[in-house]
Design an enzyme around this catalytic site. Structure first.
Site, PDB file in Angstrom:
ATOM      1  NE  ARG A 276      -3.022  -0.153   3.176  1.00  0.00           N
ATOM      2  CZ  ARG A 276      -4.251  -0.628   2.958  1.00  0.00           C
ATOM      3  NH1 ARG A 276      -5.126   0.099   2.306  1.00  0.00           N
ATOM      4  NH2 ARG A 276      -4.610  -1.813   3.399  1.00  0.00           N
ATOM      5  CB  CYS A 344     -28.562  -4.378  -7.541  1.00  0.00           C
ATOM      6  SG  CYS A 344     -29.092  -3.612  -9.071  1.00  0.00           S
TER       7      CYS A 344
HETATM    8  C1  LIG Z   1      -0.452  -7.945   2.276  1.00  0.00           C
HETATM    9  C2  LIG Z   1       0.933  -8.297   2.665  1.00  0.00           C
HETATM   10  C3  LIG Z   1       1.934  -7.334   2.578  1.00  0.00           C
HETATM   11  C4  LIG Z   1       1.697  -5.904   2.142  1.00  0.00           C
HETATM   12  O1  LIG Z   1       0.945  -5.188   3.054  1.00  0.00           O
HETATM   13  P1  LIG Z   1       0.750  -3.601   2.886  1.00  0.00           P
HETATM   14  O2  LIG Z   1      -0.105  -3.228   4.008  1.00  0.00           O
HETATM   15  O3  LIG Z   1       0.104  -3.382   1.569  1.00  0.00           O
HETATM   16  O4  LIG Z   1       2.104  -2.986   2.964  1.00  0.00           O
HETATM   17  C5  LIG Z   1       3.222  -7.724   2.908  1.00  0.00           C
HETATM   18  N1  LIG Z   1       3.505  -8.995   3.322  1.00  0.00           N
HETATM   19  C6  LIG Z   1       2.560  -9.954   3.407  1.00  0.00           C
HETATM   20  C7  LIG Z   1       2.931 -11.311   3.848  1.00  0.00           C
HETATM   21  C8  LIG Z   1       1.242  -9.622   3.094  1.00  0.00           C
HETATM   22  O5  LIG Z   1       0.297 -10.573   3.197  1.00  0.00           O
END
Ligand SMILES: *Cc1c(COP(=O)(O)O)cnc(C)c1O
Length: 423
Positions: A276, A344
């Protein structure tokens, strides 16, 4: 910080007016900014310039090939959670020796594919998975470097649907079992257990849960070393939050201090898996207002994007800023509206009682901070077409995922053999 700004009263992605893209490709569409992706990657990388660190972009946040390529060109590795993501990362130019495979449910076929690609590391989350991976590796006469994901039982203080480091979550092995599980891994053929991994959740807005988790991780590494294991990498996961409504959040440099304080003296290579944080603010969803509907109790803006395009509000009660593509006059009055899609479902709502300046039918709106967990979660619900994706760089832009047509869509199904009639 992002590169979606008003220039002469028109919302731009870098130097491109978004209305120009809308005229060309129609709406809705996702738009990503190269400069923003690059900036976020560099800020994160610079925070760890003094460490032996590898940044493995968590592909699940945004799996567009052009986004992966942009980050791979800066030196990013990849964190993947399925064979599909692994294939995308490789196709996007991420070298296999920079790829980590995470996730609680890797199948044998996925393991076989990952081993054949000779990726850097597979993170294992249970004893049955350990046994399966050992069997798959041995059968191929290979030894695979693995990390074992521990669950530190730390409250990440984030939305419960994206919290992953509590004892009741499905992820990782209990920290108290680490010694036994590493012993088991070391005794099995085909496995080289060299890393301890952790990931406690997503959209963390506070550094203290990281500090608590990394402190437990460091103690685990020391204990494992005392028991004869050679741990030379730690995998600290992702999870750093981003501002959705201009909140002040911890900076990567502050996060790096927590990392240095907790695991800095282990002498381990540090692997990070931000998702993210790299892509969230680098993307927006542009949509057109179909109708302005005055309901009995409130006004609705019905737009041509729906929950199938951006699921976060429906799934996580997420808040996204919404801006008109044409800047309102500075003295424009605001009034509360509900911004909803055509699907919907009552949960197909992007904003409730949001104060917006006047909007008319046909106006274009941008839903901000939609670069992470946006397009990747899209579906065809209500038999709607998937939304195209656009990548901007400076004054240039390119379609990096085309809008499918209804022919594509209809071709996906077929009749049962007894239903086919000759005409
Ligand atoms: C989802 C995930 C991430 C990334 O998480 P962010 O919040 O998008 O930084 C990193 N490592 C693992 C193992 C994840 O499942």
């Amino acid at each position: 910080m992002n590169h979606f700004q008003y220039i002469d009263g028109e919302l731009h992605a870098e130097d491109v007016p978004l209305a120009e893209i809308a005229r060309s490709v129609g709406t809705p569409f996702y738009c990503y900014s190269t400069a923003t992706l690059e900036r976020h990657y560099k800020v994160f990388a610079q925070a760890f310039a003094d460490h032996d660190a590898l940044i493995c972009y968590a592909v699940k946040a945004n799996a567009n090939l052009a986004v992966i390529r942009t980050l791979a060109d800066l030196g990013a590795g990849a964190d993947v959670v399925s064979e599909g993501e692994l294939r995308k990362a490789l196709a996007g130019g991420v070298p296999p020796e920079r790829i980590v495979f995470s996730g609680v449910g890797k199948t044998r076929a996925e393991m076989e594919f990952a081993l054949d690609q000779r990726i850097m590391q597979i993170n294992v989350e249970s004893i049955p998975e350990l046994e399966t991976l050992s069997a798959v590796a041995s059968q191929r006469g290979m030894t695979v470097s693995i990390g074992i994901r521990i669950n530190p039982d730390v409250d990440a203080r984030t939305h419960e649907k994206i919290s992953t480091g509590k004892a009741e979550n499905k992820f990782g092995i209990a920290i108290s079992a680490a010694r036994d599980v590493f012993a088991r891994a070391a005794a099995l053929p085909g496995l080289r257990p060299i890393s301890v991994a952790i990931h406690i959740g997503s959209q963390l807005t506070d550094l203290e849960p990281f500090r608590a988790a990394f402190t437990k991780l460091a103690a685990t590494v020391r204990d494992l070393r005392d028991h004869g294991h050679r741990i030379d990498r730690v995998d600290l996961g992702g999870g750093l939050g981003i501002p959705y409504r201009e909140e002040t959040l911890p900076l990567p440099i502050e996060y790096s201090k927590v990392v240095a304080d907790t695991v800095g003296d282990l002498g381990c290579r540090l692997v990070f898996e931000p998702g993210r944080m790299l892509v969230g603010n680098a993307g927006i969803l542009v949509s057109r207002v179909i109708y302005v509907k005055d309901g009995e109790a409130k006004r609705f803006l019905i737009i041509d994007a729906a929950m199938n395009d951006l699921l976060r509000p429906a799934m996580y009660d997420a808040w996204h800023d919404i801006k008109p593509l044409r800047a309102p006059p500075p003295d424009a009055a605001v009034a509360p509206v509900d911004v909803v899609g055509p699907a919907c479902e009552t949960s197909d709502t992007f904003a409730r009682q949001r104060d917006l300046t006047p909007v008319r039918e046909g106006d274009l709106l941008a839903i901000l901070t939609a670069g992470a967990y946006g397009a990747v979660m899209a579906s065809n619900y209500n038999v709607r077409l998937l939304t195209p994706e656009i990548l901007v760089r400076g004054s240039d832009w390119s379609v990096v995922r085309r809008r499918p047509d209804y022919e594509d869509l209809l071709r996906q199904d077929s009749l049962a053999k007894w239903q086919v009639r000759s005409r």
